[in-house]
Write a protein that holds these residues in place. Sequence first.
Motif, PDB file in Angstrom:
ATOM      1  N   ALA A 128       0.828  -1.198   0.000  1.00 48.11           N
ATOM      2  CA  ALA A 128       0.000   0.000   0.000  1.00 48.11           C
ATOM      3  C   ALA A 128       0.865   1.253   0.000  1.00 48.11           C
ATOM      4  CB  ALA A 128      -0.929  -0.006   1.213  1.00 48.11           C
ATOM      5  N   ALA A 129       1.958   1.259   0.784  1.00 50.10           N
ATOM      6  CA  ALA A 129       2.846   2.419   0.835  1.00 50.10           C
ATOM      7  C   ALA A 129       3.488   2.660  -0.525  1.00 50.10           C
ATOM      8  CB  ALA A 129       3.916   2.210   1.909  1.00 50.10           C
ATOM      9  N   ALA A 130       3.900   1.588  -1.209  1.00 51.10           N
ATOM     10  CA  ALA A 130       4.504   1.728  -2.529  1.00 51.10           C
ATOM     11  C   ALA A 130       3.489   2.248  -3.536  1.00 51.10           C
ATOM     12  CB  ALA A 130       5.079   0.389  -2.986  1.00 51.10           C
ATOM     13  N   ALA A 131       2.243   1.781  -3.428  1.00 52.78           N
ATOM     14  CA  ALA A 131       1.196   2.253  -4.342  1.00 52.78           C
ATOM     15  C   ALA A 131       0.967   3.750  -4.157  1.00 52.78           C
ATOM     16  CB  ALA A 131      -0.092   1.476  -4.108  1.00 52.78           C
ATOM     17  N   GLN A 132       0.961   4.206  -2.894  1.00 54.45           N
ATOM     18  CA  GLN A 132       0.790   5.635  -2.647  1.00 54.45           C
ATOM     19  C   GLN A 132       1.980   6.425  -3.183  1.00 54.45           C
ATOM     20  OE1 GLN A 132       1.506   7.317   1.258  1.00 54.45           O
ATOM     21  NE2 GLN A 132      -0.424   8.464   1.151  1.00 54.45           N
ATOM     22  N   ALA A 133       3.196   5.907  -2.942  1.00 56.48           N
ATOM     23  CA  ALA A 133       4.400   6.590  -3.429  1.00 56.48           C
ATOM     24  C   ALA A 133       4.366   6.737  -4.948  1.00 56.48           C
ATOM     25  CB  ALA A 133       5.647   5.833  -2.988  1.00 56.48           C
ATOM     26  N   GLN A 134       3.904   5.700  -5.646  1.00 58.56           N
ATOM     27  CA  GLN A 134       3.840   5.757  -7.109  1.00 58.56           C
ATOM     28  C   GLN A 134       2.783   6.748  -7.575  1.00 58.56           C
ATOM     29  OE1 GLN A 134       3.714   2.016  -9.130  1.00 58.56           O
ATOM     30  NE2 GLN A 134       3.123   2.906 -11.082  1.00 58.56           N
TER      31      GLN A 134
ATOM     32  N   GLN B 244       9.169  -0.158  -5.600  1.00 62.04           N
ATOM     33  CA  GLN B 244       9.355  -1.140  -4.540  1.00 62.04           C
ATOM     34  C   GLN B 244       9.888  -0.471  -3.282  1.00 62.04           C
ATOM     35  OE1 GLN B 244       8.667  -4.417  -4.487  1.00 62.04           O
ATOM     36  NE2 GLN B 244       7.918  -4.471  -6.597  1.00 62.04           N
ATOM     37  N   GLN B 245       9.296  -0.811  -2.135  1.00 64.47           N
ATOM     38  CA  GLN B 245       9.831  -0.318  -0.869  1.00 64.47           C
ATOM     39  C   GLN B 245      11.097  -1.094  -0.527  1.00 64.47           C
ATOM     40  OE1 GLN B 245       7.064   0.358   2.409  1.00 64.47           O
ATOM     41  NE2 GLN B 245       8.545  -0.556   3.830  1.00 64.47           N
ATOM     42  N   THR B 246      12.176  -0.388  -0.203  1.00 64.09           N
ATOM     43  CA  THR B 246      13.454  -1.038   0.097  1.00 64.09           C
ATOM     44  C   THR B 246      13.875  -0.884   1.546  1.00 64.09           C
ATOM     45  OG1 THR B 246      14.705   0.929  -0.562  1.00 64.09           O
ATOM     46  CG2 THR B 246      14.261  -0.721  -2.269  1.00 64.09           C
ATOM     47  N   MET B 247      13.204   0.000   2.290  1.00 61.84           N
ATOM     48  CA  MET B 247      13.603   0.227   3.677  1.00 61.84           C
ATOM     49  C   MET B 247      12.442   0.803   4.458  1.00 61.84           C
ATOM     50  SD  MET B 247      16.680   2.663   5.081  1.00 61.84           S
ATOM     51  CE  MET B 247      16.904   2.980   6.827  1.00 61.84           C
TER      52      MET B 247
ATOM     53  N   PHE C  70       9.821   6.082   8.581  1.00 61.31           N
ATOM     54  CA  PHE C  70      10.684   6.484   7.473  1.00 61.31           C
ATOM     55  C   PHE C  70      10.740   5.343   6.462  1.00 61.31           C
ATOM     56  CE2 PHE C  70      13.923   8.585   5.164  1.00 61.31           C
ATOM     57  CZ  PHE C  70      14.899   7.661   4.828  1.00 61.31           C
ATOM     58  N   ARG C  71      10.515   5.647   5.190  1.00 62.45           N
ATOM     59  CA  ARG C  71      10.544   4.626   4.140  1.00 62.45           C
ATOM     60  C   ARG C  71      11.371   5.107   2.952  1.00 62.45           C
ATOM     61  NH1 ARG C  71       4.863   4.433   5.649  1.00 62.45           N
ATOM     62  NH2 ARG C  71       4.359   2.415   6.619  1.00 62.45           N
ATOM     63  N   VAL C  72      11.987   4.139   2.284  1.00 68.71           N
ATOM     64  CA  VAL C  72      12.704   4.407   1.041  1.00 68.71           C
ATOM     65  C   VAL C  72      12.109   3.520  -0.044  1.00 68.71           C
ATOM     66  CG1 VAL C  72      14.926   4.398  -0.150  1.00 68.71           C
ATOM     67  CG2 VAL C  72      14.825   4.960   2.295  1.00 68.71           C
ATOM     68  N   PHE C  73      11.869   4.112  -1.226  1.00 66.94           N
ATOM     69  CA  PHE C  73      11.321   3.376  -2.354  1.00 66.94           C
ATOM     70  C   PHE C  73      12.268   3.509  -3.548  1.00 66.94           C
ATOM     71  CE2 PHE C  73       7.219   2.859  -0.370  1.00 66.94           C
ATOM     72  CZ  PHE C  73       7.115   3.974   0.464  1.00 66.94           C
TER      73      PHE C  73
ATOM     74  N   VAL D   2      15.352   6.010  -9.612  1.00 63.35           N
ATOM     75  CA  VAL D   2      15.474   7.097  -8.642  1.00 63.35           C
ATOM     76  C   VAL D   2      14.954   6.557  -7.311  1.00 63.35           C
ATOM     77  CG1 VAL D   2      15.200   8.917 -10.368  1.00 63.35           C
ATOM     78  CG2 VAL D   2      13.191   8.067  -9.144  1.00 63.35           C
ATOM     79  N   ASN D   3      15.270   7.249  -6.240  1.00 65.67           N
ATOM     80  CA  ASN D   3      14.785   6.865  -4.921  1.00 65.67           C
ATOM     81  C   ASN D   3      13.822   7.915  -4.397  1.00 65.67           C
ATOM     82  OD1 ASN D   3      16.308   4.470  -4.672  1.00 65.67           O
ATOM     83  ND2 ASN D   3      18.116   5.652  -4.107  1.00 65.67           N
ATOM     84  N   VAL D   4      12.829   7.467  -3.675  1.00 63.99           N
ATOM     85  CA  VAL D   4      11.889   8.353  -2.996  1.00 63.99           C
ATOM     86  C   VAL D   4      12.013   8.090  -1.505  1.00 63.99           C
ATOM     87  CG1 VAL D   4       9.456   8.874  -2.593  1.00 63.99           C
ATOM     88  CG2 VAL D   4      10.268   8.486  -4.925  1.00 63.99           C
TER      89      VAL D   4
END
Length: 470
Positions: A371-377, A423-426, A435-438, A449-451
Amino acid sequence: MARNTYLLLFSIALSVGFAQCQLTVDQLPADLQQKVDRTAEAALEQTGVPSASVAIVKDGQIVYTHAYGQARLDPAEAAEPAMRYSIGSISKQFTAASVLLLEQQGKLSIDDPVGKYLPDLKRANEVTIRMILSHTSGYQDYWPEDYLMPPMSQPTTAQHILDTWGKKALDFEPGTKWQYSNTNFVIAGRIVEMVSGEPLMQFLQEHVFKPLDMKEVWNSDVQKLDMPDAEGYIRYALGPLRPAPKEGRGWMFAAGELAMPAYDLAQWDISIMNRSLLEPKSYDEMFASVKLKDGTDSHYGLGLFVRQLNGQPVFEHSGEVSGFTSENLVFPMSHVAVAVLTNQDASHAAGLIGKNLGFLLLGVKPQGPVAAAAQAQELFENFQQGKIDRSLFTPWCNAYFDDQAIGDFQTSLAPLGKPADVQQTMEELRGGMTFRVFRVTFAGSGRTVNVTTYTMPDGKLEQYLVIPGS
């Protein structure tokens, strides 16, 4: 063309057109409908699954049915709400209901030992019907794989399955563990047939489908879905979609034999939330999460998972057979349900659509990496268009995104094109926030790129930064 043939084809065309009208419902507010459509379309694009058919229940009524993508690829045919898809293991709910109906009639008890009906099975006098309906029996699963093994291309019988897997040593002591097993429901289906004196499908038609006005149910164990219904597909690794092989007759039986439009599955969901088909005691038994002998909660009732979301129960089950996957969610306290049918196996598209639509309809913030990755995208693609939904951000983050920031986001990100994958990586807790990294990947160039984001406990974003990938 002979006149009689013409009249027959004309009659079929009329009936198909009538079914399309009856099974197409559009009563959602426009803004909510757009969100539903975006959710389904994004999942198909992300997963590459050819199509999805969705039915939504709100306030105890079917308010929306819609189909997305291609139900058939060669020749191309758009998916329509009236088309049937195999629902796979969601069929287990219907088998469990059949057993409970027989209990209501005084013809059996779910606490009867299986040996009362099938004495030749392994340790049959120590395993109860309740155990087989809740996957706590110990009988080994005859089909745990997500593909069709060579023997399954040939016809079989329920008796062959029981003779092969029902007579093996149990995987664990009855009632001590939970382990999903299709063999359990072959046993249950045979008990229904023996006690009722009818084939399982006939019993279901008389006692379940007809009372609930489920007019389009199909027994895909007996005959493959064909025009005008959806075709099932398979993908090998990242290769092209190919028509999925069909199971031999008899392999799905009571564990996964049913096919239907999403509309019909939604009618079943309404009967669950209204408790309209079975007696109250039967529903209590069906929805009670079965406890193991040591008191551990299995989170499974009779033929369905029993979960919790925001303090309310959720009755859920997915399904998969060759070429198809499905997801069904019922939120009885909110009188909301979501049925999602897709036509590719070994895919998470149906689950992704179902869970995200459930969150959307309940007004609950999606949780977890997907869900977090979907929102980030979604936010990334909005920034590429110079758009921002400020309701998603904290005041400080909104201050960061002034006109200059939004302009630079658009001009620098738009040339990258639509993200192929996010993809969430962290993930870690920091400063009272998450805190999240995508990692965002783009097709063709292979560029990344990273988000980075910080999410407050209330779900609002305190940060959304895009930085070059490694």
